[in-house]
Design an enzyme around this catalytic site. Structure first.
Site, PDB file in Angstrom:
ATOM      1  N   SER A   1       1.019  -1.367  -0.091  1.00 43.80           N
ATOM      2  CA  SER A   1      -0.259   0.344   0.423  1.00 43.80           C
ATOM      3  C   SER A   1       0.894   1.100   0.233  1.00 43.80           C
ATOM      4  O   SER A   1       2.312   0.826   0.126  1.00 43.80           O
ATOM      5  CB  SER A   1      -0.713  -0.035   1.250  1.00 43.80           C
ATOM      6  OG  SER A   1       0.183   0.100   2.196  1.00 43.80           O
ATOM      7  N   LYS A   2       0.643   2.353  -0.042  1.00 43.42           N
ATOM      8  CA  LYS A   2       0.799   3.485  -0.258  1.00 43.42           C
ATOM      9  C   LYS A   2       1.538   3.608   1.274  1.00 43.42           C
ATOM     10  O   LYS A   2       3.128   4.269   1.583  1.00 43.42           O
ATOM     11  CB  LYS A   2       0.272   5.329  -0.125  1.00 43.42           C
ATOM     12  CG  LYS A   2      -0.524   5.132  -1.677  1.00 43.42           C
ATOM     13  CD  LYS A   2      -1.912   5.946  -1.849  1.00 43.42           C
ATOM     14  CE  LYS A   2      -2.128   5.515  -3.011  1.00 43.42           C
ATOM     15  NZ  LYS A   2      -3.184   4.719  -3.597  1.00 43.42           N
TER      16      LYS A   2
END
Length: 480
Positions: free
Chosen positions: A248-249
RNA sequence: GCGCCCAUCGUCUAGCGGUCCAGGACGUCGCCCUUUCACGGCGAAAACACGGGUUCGAUUCCCGUUGGGCGCGCCA
């Protein structure tokens, strides 16, 4: 082992990102696989921007994708296709499906469907559209509600995805509900658009993340309803973050532009990426040509992998050392705009600095794993007198280094022919006379000339810097 | 919850029934080289998730358990 495509069929692959953010590393690998496969079989690699969601698609994201692919060296064939611009064709296909009875209008409102799902979840039932408008007469349609169009999917039997990576994956049709083809605003959904576009674009092989595996089954139902041939499918496992959680970011899901700023070479990143999920025996390194020649779908593993920066860095170091100095120079200079502190260096890079940089390159690249480190190591070339010394360099000068420098200075000044061999001879003699190990003398010289305790061989440093500058830097530290 | 997928050293992986007391790479730890740091060389520690089967024989095949992942939108 061997995997010839069907004879007479030209391979067409595609990368189809949605422009809702940057091009992340998982997408980059998917693009790489598609590109490799197309190149391997002398086929075509297409780029399609899946921008049917007008709310979330942005121009900057499209630019980031194009820029990222370009930097990575994954050139697509022809123009990038905008899925949004094909909306009319998508609607046309749905009209056909409506006419043939393969699709129907559904007047259920979003709120209504939301309630339906909540109820299903609460009752522990599968969350699926219950087909409430499947066989209902349109005359019962509530006034003022714009309907969506749904696929009338088969409810019995099963759909089998014959996947090149995952094998035969079976889904009971009752597990697959009647998906939306056209939104109430008349826009196509992803499910419909991919199928129509892949078909129209002549895509023969769909290589994408295995998060699309379930979608593959649903898309097959659309292909079947339309009577179209189904492309070969290959769903590749996803890449996870270093901690095993979804990429994920938050963890490590950087845009490819970040990898450029971190100083990685495209060829190294490609090599690292291709080995995530694909392998050929013990082989670790591949040139681009070798990679293309060796790539195949059957050697792709099925388990997810974790992204490991440390290994990427090591691999990048290998590529840098293996690269001819001239090419590395070009790579570094081209990257300057993107590297931290790069623009400043670029401004100072005149012809004479270029010559010095080139001369120092062999010693520099031995101790750098990224372009950032390479630039950092080259810092002393660009420094102005008097040099600022780092912690370790200061200690070296303070602990007896200054005295050695003072004693050495006149001898070095006497060197007429300023070559690494000449200065080395002087320093070695000096060390011998003082019963010192060469290292004890070399370190103060290094500290004074580079401001660091680490640098290329000290005699090479002296040679690159030149007589004037070297003596000046030495004197700065000898006399303070 | 339902469906699907996955499971070999810390990490990436080789292995496609016996050649495996499991091989390579990164990382880690020693030693060597040496002008520091690197590079390079040599060596070491380090894994078949668990339980049942099938088989003369399972890391390899089947089932289950556990653990992870993905999907279940008028997002893609």
């Amino acid at each position: 082992m061997k995997e010839p495509p069907p004879p007479m069929t030209k391979v067409v692959t595609r990368f189809a990102p949605s422009p809702t953010g940057f091009l992340h590393i998982g997408g980059a690998r998917t693009a790489l696989f598609n590109w490799l496969y197309a190149r391997r079989f002398d086929g075509t690699f297409l780029l399609r921007i899946e921008d049917t969601d007008r709310e979330r698609s942005t121009k900057p994201a499209v630019d980031a994708i194009i820029d990222g692919l370009t930097w990575l060296g994954l050139k697509w064939d022809g123009e990038a296709v905008s899925q949004f611009e094909r909306a009319a064709r998508h609607r046309e296909v749905v009209d056909e499906m409506l006419a043939s009875g393969n699709a129907y209008r559904c007047y259920a409102t979003p709120q209504e469907l939301q309630e339906m799902r909540e109820k299903q979840r609460a009752e522990g039932k599968p969350m699926r559209y219950d087909g409430r408008w499947r066989d209902r007469d349109p005359s019962e349609a509530p006034p003022g509600v714009a309907p969506v169009i749904r696929l009338r999917a088969r409810q019995d039997g099963e759909t089998i995805v014959d996947d090149k990576v995952q094998g035969k994956v079976t889904f009971a049709n009752k597990e697959l509900d009647d998906l939306v083809l056209l939104r109430s605003d008349g826009g196509p959904t992803y499910m419909l658009a991919v199928v129509v576009d892949d078909h129209d674009m002549g895509v023969t092989h769909i290589i994408r993340g295995d998060d699309h595996l379930t979608n593959a089954a649903r898309q097959m139902q659309i292909y079947q309803a339309l009577g179209w041939d189904i492309p070969v499918m290959a769903h590749i496992p996803l890449i996870h973050g270093p901690d095993g959680a979804k990429l994920s970011k938050r963890h490590g899901a950087l845009g490819v532009d970040a990898y450029r700023a971190l100083g990685y070479l495209p060829a190294a990143l490609r090599n690292y990426l291709v080995r995530l999920g694909w392998s050929q025996g013990d082989r670790e390194f591949f040139s681009t040509e070798e990679m293309i020649a060796a790539f195949d779908l059957s050697s792709i593993g099925r388990s997810p992998s974790r992204f490991d920066f440390v290994k990427l860095e090591n691999m990048n170091g290998h590529f840098m050392r293996a690269m001819p100095d001239g090419e590395l120079m070009v790579a570094l200079i081209d990257s300057l705009p993107y590297l931290n502190g790069g623009p400043e260096i670029a401004a100072k890079l005149d012809e004479s600095m270029r010559v010095k940089l080139a001369a120092a390159m062999p010693g520099l690249k031995e101790r750098a794993k990224t372009l950032v480190e390479l630039l950092d190591g080259a810092g002393f070339l660009f420094a102005q007198r008097p040099l600022g010394l780092d912690e370790r360099a200061r200690e070296i000068i303070a602990n007896g280094g200054r005295e050695h420098l003072a004693a050495l200075l006149p001898r070095l000044r006497a060197v007429a022919d300023w070559t690494s061999a000449a200065t080395e001879a002087v320093v070695r003699d000096y060390a011998l006379e003082h019963g010192a190990k060469l290292g004890q003398i070399a370190q103060p010289l290094r500290a004074a000339t580079t401001g660091r305790a680490t640098s290329p061989g000290i005699f090479d440093v002296l040679a690159v810097l030149g007589r004037e500058e070297s003596l000046g830097r030495l004197a700065d530290q000898a006399t303070r």
